[in-house]
Design a protein around this motif. Structure first.
Motif, PDB file in Angstrom:
ATOM      1  N   ALA B 158       0.862  -1.248   0.003  1.00  0.00           N
ATOM      2  CA  ALA B 158       0.068   0.114   0.036  1.00  0.00           C
ATOM      3  C   ALA B 158       0.851   1.198  -0.054  1.00  0.00           C
ATOM      4  O   ALA B 158       0.267   2.269  -0.277  1.00  0.00           O
ATOM      5  CB  ALA B 158      -0.887   0.065   1.163  1.00  0.00           C
ATOM      6  N   SER B 159       2.192   1.070   0.215  1.00  0.00           N
ATOM      7  CA  SER B 159       2.930   2.251   0.143  1.00  0.00           C
ATOM      8  C   SER B 159       3.377   2.376  -1.255  1.00  0.00           C
ATOM      9  O   SER B 159       4.533   3.151  -1.548  1.00  0.00           O
ATOM     10  CB  SER B 159       4.176   2.159   1.239  1.00  0.00           C
ATOM     11  N   TYR B 160       2.937   2.010  -2.235  1.00  0.00           N
ATOM     12  CA  TYR B 160       3.293   1.966  -3.577  1.00  0.00           C
ATOM     13  C   TYR B 160       3.738   3.489  -4.087  1.00  0.00           C
ATOM     14  O   TYR B 160       4.683   3.689  -4.479  1.00  0.00           O
ATOM     15  CB  TYR B 160       1.837   1.572  -4.461  1.00  0.00           C
ATOM     16  N   LYS B 161       2.793   4.429  -3.858  1.00  0.00           N
ATOM     17  CA  LYS B 161       2.872   5.933  -4.467  1.00  0.00           C
ATOM     18  C   LYS B 161       4.320   6.503  -3.901  1.00  0.00           C
ATOM     19  O   LYS B 161       4.881   7.183  -4.396  1.00  0.00           O
ATOM     20  CB  LYS B 161       1.825   6.647  -4.058  1.00  0.00           C
ATOM     21  N   GLU B 162       4.535   6.259  -2.543  1.00  0.00           N
ATOM     22  CA  GLU B 162       5.703   6.626  -1.767  1.00  0.00           C
ATOM     23  C   GLU B 162       6.924   5.871  -2.277  1.00  0.00           C
ATOM     24  O   GLU B 162       7.905   6.380  -2.590  1.00  0.00           O
ATOM     25  CB  GLU B 162       5.423   6.114  -0.385  1.00  0.00           C
ATOM     26  N   ASN B 163       6.899   4.522  -2.394  1.00  0.00           N
ATOM     27  CA  ASN B 163       8.186   3.827  -2.585  1.00  0.00           C
ATOM     28  C   ASN B 163       8.423   3.162  -3.873  1.00  0.00           C
ATOM     29  O   ASN B 163       9.615   2.629  -4.161  1.00  0.00           O
ATOM     30  CB  ASN B 163       7.969   2.356  -1.712  1.00  0.00           C
ATOM     31  N   PHE B 164       7.466   3.158  -4.959  1.00  0.00           N
ATOM     32  CA  PHE B 164       7.591   2.335  -6.001  1.00  0.00           C
ATOM     33  C   PHE B 164       8.092   3.159  -7.307  1.00  0.00           C
ATOM     34  O   PHE B 164       7.618   4.302  -7.265  1.00  0.00           O
ATOM     35  CB  PHE B 164       6.304   1.507  -6.480  1.00  0.00           C
ATOM     36  N   LYS B 165       9.004   2.763  -8.024  1.00  0.00           N
ATOM     37  CA  LYS B 165       9.825   3.695  -8.870  1.00  0.00           C
ATOM     38  C   LYS B 165       9.870   2.818 -10.446  1.00  0.00           C
ATOM     39  O   LYS B 165       9.693   1.482 -10.150  1.00  0.00           O
ATOM     40  CB  LYS B 165      10.972   4.234  -8.676  1.00  0.00           C
ATOM     41  N   PHE B 184      23.112   3.417 -19.076  1.00  0.00           N
ATOM     42  CA  PHE B 184      22.475   4.288 -17.830  1.00  0.00           C
ATOM     43  C   PHE B 184      20.958   3.985 -17.681  1.00  0.00           C
ATOM     44  O   PHE B 184      20.463   3.551 -18.483  1.00  0.00           O
ATOM     45  CB  PHE B 184      22.760   5.691 -18.130  1.00  0.00           C
ATOM     46  N   GLN B 185      20.557   4.493 -16.708  1.00  0.00           N
ATOM     47  CA  GLN B 185      18.965   4.353 -16.326  1.00  0.00           C
ATOM     48  C   GLN B 185      18.462   5.690 -15.946  1.00  0.00           C
ATOM     49  O   GLN B 185      19.289   6.395 -15.474  1.00  0.00           O
ATOM     50  CB  GLN B 185      18.912   3.404 -15.469  1.00  0.00           C
ATOM     51  N   ILE B 186      17.332   5.939 -16.409  1.00  0.00           N
ATOM     52  CA  ILE B 186      16.705   7.070 -15.909  1.00  0.00           C
ATOM     53  C   ILE B 186      15.548   6.771 -14.821  1.00  0.00           C
ATOM     54  O   ILE B 186      14.812   5.994 -15.064  1.00  0.00           O
ATOM     55  CB  ILE B 186      15.978   7.853 -16.907  1.00  0.00           C
ATOM     56  N   MET B 187      15.761   7.286 -13.711  1.00  0.00           N
ATOM     57  CA  MET B 187      14.702   6.798 -12.749  1.00  0.00           C
ATOM     58  C   MET B 187      13.629   7.833 -12.912  1.00  0.00           C
ATOM     59  O   MET B 187      13.269   9.026 -12.935  1.00  0.00           O
ATOM     60  CB  MET B 187      15.262   7.178 -11.171  1.00  0.00           C
ATOM     61  N   VAL B 188      12.170   7.026 -12.807  1.00  0.00           N
ATOM     62  CA  VAL B 188      10.922   7.767 -13.401  1.00  0.00           C
ATOM     63  C   VAL B 188       9.777   7.201 -12.517  1.00  0.00           C
ATOM     64  O   VAL B 188      10.158   6.400 -11.815  1.00  0.00           O
ATOM     65  CB  VAL B 188      10.526   7.496 -14.663  1.00  0.00           C
ATOM     66  N   PRO B 189       8.922   8.095 -12.403  1.00  0.00           N
ATOM     67  CA  PRO B 189       7.598   7.850 -11.620  1.00  0.00           C
ATOM     68  C   PRO B 189       7.189   6.693 -11.565  1.00  0.00           C
ATOM     69  O   PRO B 189       7.339   5.867 -12.482  1.00  0.00           O
ATOM     70  CB  PRO B 189       6.616   8.920 -12.098  1.00  0.00           C
ATOM     71  N   GLY B 190       6.666   6.152 -10.504  1.00  0.00           N
ATOM     72  CA  GLY B 190       5.945   4.668 -10.525  1.00  0.00           C
ATOM     73  C   GLY B 190       4.869   4.425 -11.282  1.00  0.00           C
ATOM     74  O   GLY B 190       3.945   4.000 -10.556  1.00  0.00           O
ATOM     75  N   PHE B 191       4.732   4.400 -12.430  1.00  0.00           N
ATOM     76  CA  PHE B 191       3.760   4.123 -13.543  1.00  0.00           C
ATOM     77  C   PHE B 191       4.119   2.659 -14.052  1.00  0.00           C
ATOM     78  O   PHE B 191       5.301   1.823 -13.609  1.00  0.00           O
ATOM     79  CB  PHE B 191       3.627   4.908 -14.501  1.00  0.00           C
ATOM     80  N   ASP B 192       3.272   2.190 -14.728  1.00  0.00           N
ATOM     81  CA  ASP B 192       3.577   0.888 -15.776  1.00  0.00           C
ATOM     82  C   ASP B 192       4.119   1.374 -16.887  1.00  0.00           C
ATOM     83  O   ASP B 192       3.358   1.937 -17.764  1.00  0.00           O
ATOM     84  CB  ASP B 192       2.375  -0.016 -15.742  1.00  0.00           C
ATOM     85  N   TYR B 193       5.509   1.168 -17.228  1.00  0.00           N
ATOM     86  CA  TYR B 193       5.720   1.668 -18.558  1.00  0.00           C
ATOM     87  C   TYR B 193       5.541   0.392 -19.445  1.00  0.00           C
ATOM     88  O   TYR B 193       5.695  -0.897 -19.337  1.00  0.00           O
ATOM     89  CB  TYR B 193       7.388   1.820 -18.503  1.00  0.00           C
ATOM     90  N   ASP B 194       5.325   0.510 -20.809  1.00  0.00           N
ATOM     91  CA  ASP B 194       4.549  -0.406 -21.557  1.00  0.00           C
ATOM     92  C   ASP B 194       5.497  -0.876 -22.712  1.00  0.00           C
ATOM     93  O   ASP B 194       6.292  -1.977 -23.216  1.00  0.00           O
ATOM     94  CB  ASP B 194       3.400  -0.037 -22.036  1.00  0.00           C
ATOM     95  N   ASP B 281      18.838  11.221 -12.412  1.00  0.00           N
ATOM     96  CA  ASP B 281      17.517  11.819 -11.830  1.00  0.00           C
ATOM     97  C   ASP B 281      16.794  12.753 -12.716  1.00  0.00           C
ATOM     98  O   ASP B 281      17.531  13.960 -12.881  1.00  0.00           O
ATOM     99  CB  ASP B 281      17.689  12.036 -10.395  1.00  0.00           C
ATOM    100  N   PRO B 282      15.515  12.748 -13.178  1.00  0.00           N
ATOM    101  CA  PRO B 282      15.333  13.693 -14.029  1.00  0.00           C
ATOM    102  C   PRO B 282      15.364  15.228 -13.447  1.00  0.00           C
ATOM    103  O   PRO B 282      15.375  16.293 -13.835  1.00  0.00           O
ATOM    104  CB  PRO B 282      13.863  13.318 -14.371  1.00  0.00           C
ATOM    105  N   LYS B 283      15.109  15.104 -12.170  1.00  0.00           N
ATOM    106  CA  LYS B 283      15.006  16.451 -11.420  1.00  0.00           C
ATOM    107  C   LYS B 283      16.414  17.136 -11.541  1.00  0.00           C
ATOM    108  O   LYS B 283      16.311  18.487 -11.370  1.00  0.00           O
ATOM    109  CB  LYS B 283      14.923  16.164  -9.877  1.00  0.00           C
ATOM    110  N   GLY B 339       2.305  21.055 -16.462  1.00  0.00           N
ATOM    111  CA  GLY B 339       2.529  20.752 -14.883  1.00  0.00           C
ATOM    112  C   GLY B 339       3.846  19.989 -14.924  1.00  0.00           C
ATOM    113  O   GLY B 339       4.490  19.924 -15.859  1.00  0.00           O
ATOM    114  N   LYS B 340       4.327  19.591 -13.781  1.00  0.00           N
ATOM    115  CA  LYS B 340       5.349  18.615 -13.685  1.00  0.00           C
ATOM    116  C   LYS B 340       5.024  17.645 -12.860  1.00  0.00           C
ATOM    117  O   LYS B 340       4.145  17.377 -12.022  1.00  0.00           O
ATOM    118  CB  LYS B 340       6.474  19.442 -12.933  1.00  0.00           C
ATOM    119  N   ILE B 341       5.587  16.499 -13.236  1.00  0.00           N
ATOM    120  CA  ILE B 341       5.578  15.089 -12.170  1.00  0.00           C
ATOM    121  C   ILE B 341       6.899  14.850 -11.824  1.00  0.00           C
ATOM    122  O   ILE B 341       7.650  14.264 -12.600  1.00  0.00           O
ATOM    123  CB  ILE B 341       4.878  13.914 -12.917  1.00  0.00           C
ATOM    124  N   GLU B 342       7.051  14.769 -10.524  1.00  0.00           N
ATOM    125  CA  GLU B 342       8.346  14.528 -10.019  1.00  0.00           C
ATOM    126  C   GLU B 342       9.536  15.294 -10.758  1.00  0.00           C
ATOM    127  O   GLU B 342      10.703  14.098 -11.416  1.00  0.00           O
ATOM    128  CB  GLU B 342       8.469  13.029 -10.005  1.00  0.00           C
TER     129      GLU B 342
END
Lengths: 620, 620
Positions: B158-165, B184-194, B281-283, B339-342
């Protein structure tokens, strides 16, 4: 010409093939199902080899199918598919297939086209001459390819002649359930037994087995087992064998072999150990078995539809000998014997011979029949099919194959009533016939039209593994009883559940049992916590769908196991032993619906000894 | 009509197909090679799953290919074959394919059509959006399907939004050897990439990834991840990423993943562990990545041959949005951000949109191109291919598929220069299209002629596993460098031998190493004594043949292992641990010659502690 062939093999989209071909995978260990005339591959039925694609040999319900007296064997070499018969005609109930490596016979249920049973054959080493059936599937037979010490013991290989024996096995088939048991074996001289066929019509009650290496060589057989001008066809009177067994002549010998079968109620595979086998000694059983001299290193032994003629395919012979069953009986009656080998009378070649086909090609191997009076023999070295007339023994047509044909197949071509129409060449070498695929080219089949005087080549198509042998059957015999789903209400799997409300997760010591439902497009439960490192997690997944062609798949990321492919109404179980704490996805692996990609869930794994409790549910 | 189609797909015996199709096996974990237009299956290339037929994943030379950070994984779920490219055109050197379950990318060498390398992808869970290539195969990309805690840790689901990337990975491909490494990798928000595709022409330097579940649901995704009207296409400027990496912006993160490859000299698979990965990190990397809102739960993201248009296949969308690369650049320049997401700017839909295709079918998934100005989109729910014109966005033709098309494929259809001519529908449901095979029906492909204004259905053919996606290529690109044998003189296997005189059997403690030759029609040695219960017996078998299509097989009776299938010039090794004293046959499993059946030998096993010495030889 090409246009005519195209129109004969093209099955327009939406139409169906005319026949099924069941092809052995040879060294794949499986059976492949093709459509004829299109040559399209419909299904690979897992039989003797592990199949990660469906979980066969990995899932808890199927692992027992691959148990043997040697342990769990993940592979075999499947050679000869043979339909069950009623009155000598393939009846579409079962398909038998031999395991050539670890001596076994499998029975495939043709309703659902899945392997239902595997019976190990004791005292054997290489079950090549198998599983040919009697006219009403009273028996399927099994002849050992390699002779070995019986029972096994540590002896010098050079003591072959003294210590090595062959076994001919008769496996009884229950007429209702199809269940097999090894009724009896006949212990025979230590040759290499190769192929077999059972009698029909007048010869019903007899079975015929070829052998090579009557030289009893144990090394460099390509030279040392190719010396004798003739080897033998062994003719066994199995009705007399039954009588001897009834009279108590069968010696019960300790043995240790496996009988694996899918329990009908639970659909879970079970293994049973069998501890003994009844063995007949030809010396003590007069009339049981005769040797028919047959040139040279014979491979096929093929009985014509009438049951009168027995054709021996001597792979190093220059002629194709045809024995007469009635002459054989007369030769026995009049004692036309040229000698005895370990108590087995050897009949005179001239006394049993009906005729010889001259110029049958180089390396003649195997003969089938069209039911119209013609026989078709494959010739490996000259790579051709040779058509000849029964009775006159005259060659009437021949056609090249590309390349190196082994067996051939005609629909019903080894039965009492062949359907004819097509011949299929089962070729070992494809070489330049298809686009190249590196050093590893496919083996292949070639389809011939045999309706006219001259055979016509219609189609080349590649095959899975080695298409060692195939049997074809008109489609309607099987389609009328095809099973589309497993009924959920009769799901007898002890871990199956019917409804999402019955889903649960239970800990039993370090085992966690998850009884879950898969349905479009979610799992219940889909979030599970309380699993710990060191646990053995059993996923018991029931596919709740009751529509045809709606499997679901199941896998956990990095599971160190195969997937599950679960048919409608079925329950399958797979075990996961997580190694590190974390949260791992599970998901449906079979593109089942528009929201298949959403059919996923998470498994939380905590450290060994943690106190995270079992917790599960869905977002509902 | 049927006659015309028949003549278009029939390849007369002796002739060759026009194109190769490389089809993913989906849940089989392998890649299948078909001929087009015939639809004939030439080869199953073992990639991610064990294959008892060839010994892949069982033999000593291949086992390491299936090592992962999770342990030995015998199965995967292979989705997207992708040819290596030169100047945006498939060049026939390599085929990449993703492992969807245990995140990996495999590289198949198209010279011998064998798997040469498997690279695990760290910080990922389900490698679905992969392995799409840049114009010169500088990179293949990999997008995580499931978001998970990064690094993995035990947290409540249940802590998905907080912890999953999520992680988007760029895997560098060595232009000479093809060897991969995770650049390299780019760390992005915890969505499902398809899914993903890389830019070309003007958009070369960018890569595009779809995602769904921007809702960040962790349970019952079929409902909870289908709420937002729009999810996103992530546009990544990988040339800028390279600059950031060069500037040291990549944070080195500890990791633990496997790189397995076939050593070129020995042809033995090796595993190497990789201990870290560079993460952006995109930020901290302005301009690196943008989100393009895209309706609704998009699956495919497909870049047209010009590189200007980016098509999003929103499986729950009513229109097919086409983004413009040049408008996107302008939108970035003019800061058209909603807008911006993370830290990732979300561009305005209207600012990047080139147009919308109306009525693209229900469940539009994936689009390819014919190079003549048209695009073809698969629609899963309405089960059709929809053809539309680039620029006008008008639908110009549509044709049903049977049934439930997922991806589609056109030769070169995702490249800069499509060859066109055919479209292949990759269908999930066959149901009544073929003769029934029980509950388990095949999935299938349908071949369409797309040379005219109207698409025409030519052929239905069933497939191995799930034909998730396929790529086709004109045959001559591959046939010109097909490898027929492995040269014996350059056999670098440390246990390989070139001549029969070099054959030997050596004991090292409880290991017995047998270096043997297989050649028509015998093994050297073929009689071996002195093996003991408790030994680990290594059979190092070299196939001495140097002719195309002359493999030998090798198996011991009841070996509890697979067979070996050994190509000409190759050495393969398999281990046997005998359990009981006796004499056991070994034999060639691949019908290699007229005296194949004679290609056998014996192994004498004595009790542990016995003093039978090692002894071996042939009858010569």
């Amino acid at each position: 010409m090409a246009k005519e062939a195209a129109s004969k093999v093209y099955v327009p989209p939406g139409s169906h093939d005319e026949m099924y071909a069941f092809m052995s995978g040879g060294f794949s260990g499986q059976v492949s199902v093709y459509g004829i005339p299109s040559g399209r591959l419909f299904k690979v039925i897992p039989v003797f080899s592990q199949n990660p694609e469906t979980g066969y040999g990995y899932s808890e319900e199927t692992k027992a199918m691959l148990n043997t007296s040697y342990g769990f064997v993940p592979w075999d070499d499947a050679h000869h598919p043979e339909f069950s018969q009623t009155n000598g005609v393939p009846d579409g109930r079962w398909l038998f297939i031999n395991g050539n490596n670890t001596p076994r016979i499998a029975r495939i249920d043709l309703h659902d086209m899945e392997t239902a049973e595997i019976m190990e054959i004791p005292n054997s080493a290489g079950n090549h001459g198998s599983p040919f059936t009697t006219m009403n599937s009273e028996y399927v037979v099994a002849a050992t390819r390699f002779s070995v010490p019986v029972p096994q013991k540590d002896v010098p290989i050079a003591s072959y002649k003294e210590n090595f024996k062959g076994a001919l096995s008769f496996v009884k088939v229950d007429p209702k359930s199809g269940h097999m048991n090894v009724a009896f074996q006949i212990m025979v001289p230590g040759f290499d037994y190769d192929l077999a066929h059972c009698g029909k019509g007048p010869s019903h009650g007899w079975a015929f087995f070829t052998c090579y290496n009557s030289e009893q060589a144990h090394t460099l057989l390509e030279i040392n087992a190719s010396k004798n001008d003739k080897d033998y066809i062994a003719a066994v009177n199995w009705k007399l064998a039954e009588k001897y067994i009834a009279e108590g002549k069968g010696k019960s010998m300790p043995a240790n072999y496996y009988h694996n079968y899918v329990d009908e109620k639970t659909r879970v595979a079970k293994s049973e150990k069998v501890q003994s086998v009844k063995v007949l000694d030809p010396k003590e059983c007069p009339g049981l078995i005769y040797y028919l001299p047959t040139p040279k290193s014979p491979h096929g032994v093929d009985v014509d539809p009438s049951g009168e003629y027995i054709v021996g395919g001597g792979k190093l012979a220059t002629v194709l000998p045809v024995h007469s069953f009635s002459k054989m009986l007369k030769a026995i009656e009049t004692n036309q014997v040229e000698g005895k080998i370990e108590g087995i009378p050897v009949l005179k070649y001239s006394a049993t011979l009906a005729g010889e086909v001259k110029n049958p090609g180089l390396g003649p191997l195997h003969t089938e029949f069209d039911g119209k009076g013609y026989a078709y023999t494959s010739a490996f070295i000259s790579s051709e099919i040779v058509k000849w007339k029964i009775g006159t023994w005259q060659v009437v047509d021949r056609i090249p194959t590309y390349y190196a044909i082994g067996h051939l197949s005609i629909p019903g071509g080894d039965s009492a009533k062949p359907w004819g129409k097509y011949a299929l060449a089962l070729n070992k070498v494809a070489k330049d016939r298809f686009l190249p695929t590196g050093p590893n080219q496919p083996q292949s089949a070639q389809l011939f039209d045999i309706t006219g005087d001259k055979m016509k080549l219609l189609l080349d198509f590649p095959t899975i593994g080695e298409p060692h042998y195939a049997q074809m059957i008109p489609a309607e015999i099987l389609t009328k009883h095809n099973q589309q789903i497993y009924a959920l209400e009769s799901n007898g799997n002890p871990n199956g559940i019917m409804m999402e409300d019955d889903a649960k997760v239970e800990r039993k010591g370090n085992e966690v049992h998850i009884k879950m439902i898969a349905t479009r497009s979610h799992f219940t439960p889909d979030c599970i916590e309380g699993i710990k490192v060191g646990d053995k997690v059993y996923f018991h997944v029931t596919n709740q769908e009751q529509d045809w062609d709606l499997p679901h798949g199941f896998a956990v990321q990095g599971m160190r196991n195969s997937e599950l492919l679960i048919m409608p109404g079925e329950t399958r179980t797979i075990v996961w032993e997580p190694k590190a704490p974390g949260v791992y996805p599970m998901y449906c692996t079979d593109f089942c619906s528009a929201l298949h990609q959403e059919m996923q869930g998470y498994l939380r794994v905590s450290a060994a000894g943690s106190n995270v409790p079992i917790k599960y549910g869905t977002g509902k």
